[in-house]
Design a protein around this motif. Structure first.
Motif, PDB file in Angstrom:
ATOM      1  N   MET A   1      54.567 -54.338  65.274  1.00 50.09           N
ATOM      2  CA  MET A   1      54.978 -52.947  65.217  1.00 50.09           C
ATOM      3  C   MET A   1      55.363 -52.499  66.629  1.00 50.09           C
ATOM      4  SD  MET A   1      52.934 -49.631  63.732  1.00 50.09           S
ATOM      5  CE  MET A   1      53.131 -49.988  62.014  1.00 50.09           C
ATOM      6  N   LYS A   2      56.436 -51.752  66.723  1.00 51.83           N
ATOM      7  CA  LYS A   2      56.891 -51.242  68.020  1.00 51.83           C
ATOM      8  C   LYS A   2      55.922 -50.191  68.546  1.00 51.83           C
ATOM      9  CE  LYS A   2      61.618 -52.362  67.674  1.00 51.83           C
ATOM     10  NZ  LYS A   2      62.157 -53.089  68.757  1.00 51.83           N
ATOM     11  N   LYS A   3      56.012 -49.945  69.855  1.00 50.51           N
ATOM     12  CA  LYS A   3      55.104 -49.005  70.503  1.00 50.51           C
ATOM     13  C   LYS A   3      55.903 -47.961  71.275  1.00 50.51           C
ATOM     14  CE  LYS A   3      51.585 -50.761  72.588  1.00 50.51           C
ATOM     15  NZ  LYS A   3      50.678 -51.370  73.575  1.00 50.51           N
ATOM     16  N   ILE A   4      55.464 -46.719  71.170  1.00 54.85           N
ATOM     17  CA  ILE A   4      56.038 -45.622  71.937  1.00 54.85           C
ATOM     18  C   ILE A   4      54.919 -45.058  72.809  1.00 54.85           C
ATOM     19  CG2 ILE A   4      56.941 -43.276  71.853  1.00 54.85           C
ATOM     20  CD1 ILE A   4      58.359 -43.978  69.299  1.00 54.85           C
ATOM     21  N   ARG A   5      55.224 -44.891  74.083  1.00 56.45           N
ATOM     22  CA  ARG A   5      54.268 -44.275  75.005  1.00 56.45           C
ATOM     23  C   ARG A   5      54.879 -42.961  75.456  1.00 56.45           C
ATOM     24  NH1 ARG A   5      51.895 -45.919  80.773  1.00 56.45           N
ATOM     25  NH2 ARG A   5      49.790 -45.176  80.376  1.00 56.45           N
ATOM     26  N   ILE A   6      54.215 -41.869  75.140  1.00 57.17           N
ATOM     27  CA  ILE A   6      54.698 -40.537  75.480  1.00 57.17           C
ATOM     28  C   ILE A   6      54.047 -40.104  76.790  1.00 57.17           C
ATOM     29  CG2 ILE A   6      54.774 -38.115  74.780  1.00 57.17           C
ATOM     30  CD1 ILE A   6      54.602 -39.147  71.857  1.00 57.17           C
ATOM     31  N   LEU A   7      54.884 -39.810  77.778  1.00 58.31           N
ATOM     32  CA  LEU A   7      54.396 -39.307  79.061  1.00 58.31           C
ATOM     33  C   LEU A   7      54.712 -37.820  79.131  1.00 58.31           C
ATOM     34  CD1 LEU A   7      55.834 -42.066  81.432  1.00 58.31           C
ATOM     35  CD2 LEU A   7      53.658 -42.062  80.209  1.00 58.31           C
ATOM     36  N   VAL A  32      55.610 -46.674  64.121  1.00 57.67           N
ATOM     37  CA  VAL A  32      55.344 -47.199  65.455  1.00 57.67           C
ATOM     38  C   VAL A  32      53.932 -46.835  65.902  1.00 57.67           C
ATOM     39  CG1 VAL A  32      57.763 -47.101  66.219  1.00 57.67           C
ATOM     40  CG2 VAL A  32      56.277 -45.149  66.587  1.00 57.67           C
ATOM     41  N   ASN A  33      53.407 -47.606  66.837  1.00 61.07           N
ATOM     42  CA  ASN A  33      52.149 -47.235  67.488  1.00 61.07           C
ATOM     43  C   ASN A  33      52.473 -46.216  68.567  1.00 61.07           C
ATOM     44  OD1 ASN A  33      50.487 -49.001  66.051  1.00 61.07           O
ATOM     45  ND2 ASN A  33      50.977 -50.683  67.422  1.00 61.07           N
ATOM     46  N   ILE A  34      51.673 -45.174  68.657  1.00 59.82           N
ATOM     47  CA  ILE A  34      51.920 -44.114  69.619  1.00 59.82           C
ATOM     48  C   ILE A  34      50.760 -44.038  70.600  1.00 59.82           C
ATOM     49  CG2 ILE A  34      52.244 -41.633  69.960  1.00 59.82           C
ATOM     50  CD1 ILE A  34      53.470 -41.559  67.167  1.00 59.82           C
ATOM     51  N   GLU A  35      51.109 -43.974  71.869  1.00 57.13           N
ATOM     52  CA  GLU A  35      50.127 -43.813  72.935  1.00 57.13           C
ATOM     53  C   GLU A  35      50.595 -42.644  73.798  1.00 57.13           C
ATOM     54  OE1 GLU A  35      48.777 -46.206  76.957  1.00 57.13           O
ATOM     55  OE2 GLU A  35      49.950 -47.246  75.441  1.00 57.13           O
ATOM     56  N   GLU A  36      49.662 -41.820  74.246  1.00 55.09           N
ATOM     57  CA  GLU A  36      50.007 -40.690  75.097  1.00 55.09           C
ATOM     58  C   GLU A  36      49.361 -40.848  76.456  1.00 55.09           C
ATOM     59  OE1 GLU A  36      50.270 -36.552  73.333  1.00 55.09           O
ATOM     60  OE2 GLU A  36      48.881 -37.545  71.958  1.00 55.09           O
ATOM     61  N   ALA A  37      50.071 -40.433  77.500  1.00 52.85           N
ATOM     62  CA  ALA A  37      49.536 -40.409  78.854  1.00 52.85           C
ATOM     63  C   ALA A  37      49.951 -39.094  79.486  1.00 52.85           C
ATOM     64  CB  ALA A  37      50.067 -41.588  79.659  1.00 52.85           C
ATOM     65  N   LEU A  38      48.979 -38.346  79.961  1.00 54.18           N
ATOM     66  CA  LEU A  38      49.259 -37.035  80.535  1.00 54.18           C
ATOM     67  C   LEU A  38      49.096 -37.054  82.046  1.00 54.18           C
ATOM     68  CD1 LEU A  38      47.394 -34.695  78.024  1.00 54.18           C
ATOM     69  CD2 LEU A  38      49.822 -35.243  78.094  1.00 54.18           C
ATOM     70  N   ALA A  39      50.063 -36.466  82.737  1.00 58.69           N
ATOM     71  CA  ALA A  39      49.977 -36.262  84.172  1.00 58.69           C
ATOM     72  C   ALA A  39      49.478 -34.843  84.401  1.00 58.69           C
ATOM     73  CB  ALA A  39      51.344 -36.456  84.819  1.00 58.69           C
ATOM     74  N   ARG A  40      48.629 -34.662  85.377  1.00 59.83           N
ATOM     75  CA  ARG A  40      48.091 -33.348  85.691  1.00 59.83           C
ATOM     76  C   ARG A  40      49.192 -32.455  86.258  1.00 59.83           C
ATOM     77  NH1 ARG A  40      45.418 -31.803  90.346  1.00 59.83           N
ATOM     78  NH2 ARG A  40      45.596 -33.942  91.080  1.00 59.83           N
TER      79      ARG A  40
END
Length: 73
Positions: A1-7, A32-40
């Protein structure tokens, strides 16, 4: 499965936008697999150009070098 990383910079603060984002993530999660990464957020005491520079640097550190980058506003 493809992956999306949301910044993203900071968290969504308005409930309407939080609900909309959750709905889209739920729909995408079927495909898709979803991953999130937040910048301050940068400090409010900075000028807009300084603030954008700091936040851009923080986002760049979260980016994976081999990933396709799609910018959205």
């Amino acid at each position: 499965m493809k992956k999306i990383r949301i910044l993203a910079v900071g968290k969504l603060k308005i409930p309407h936008w939080q609900q909309a984002a959750e709905e889209y993530k739920k729909r995408l999660a079927r495909m898709v697999n979803i991953e999130e990464a937040l910048a301050r957020d940068a400090g409010a005491g900075l000028s807009m150009p300084e603030r954008l520079g700091v936040e851009a640097e923080r986002l760049t550190k979260l980016r994976r070098p081999s990933a396709l980058l799609i910018c959205m506003d």
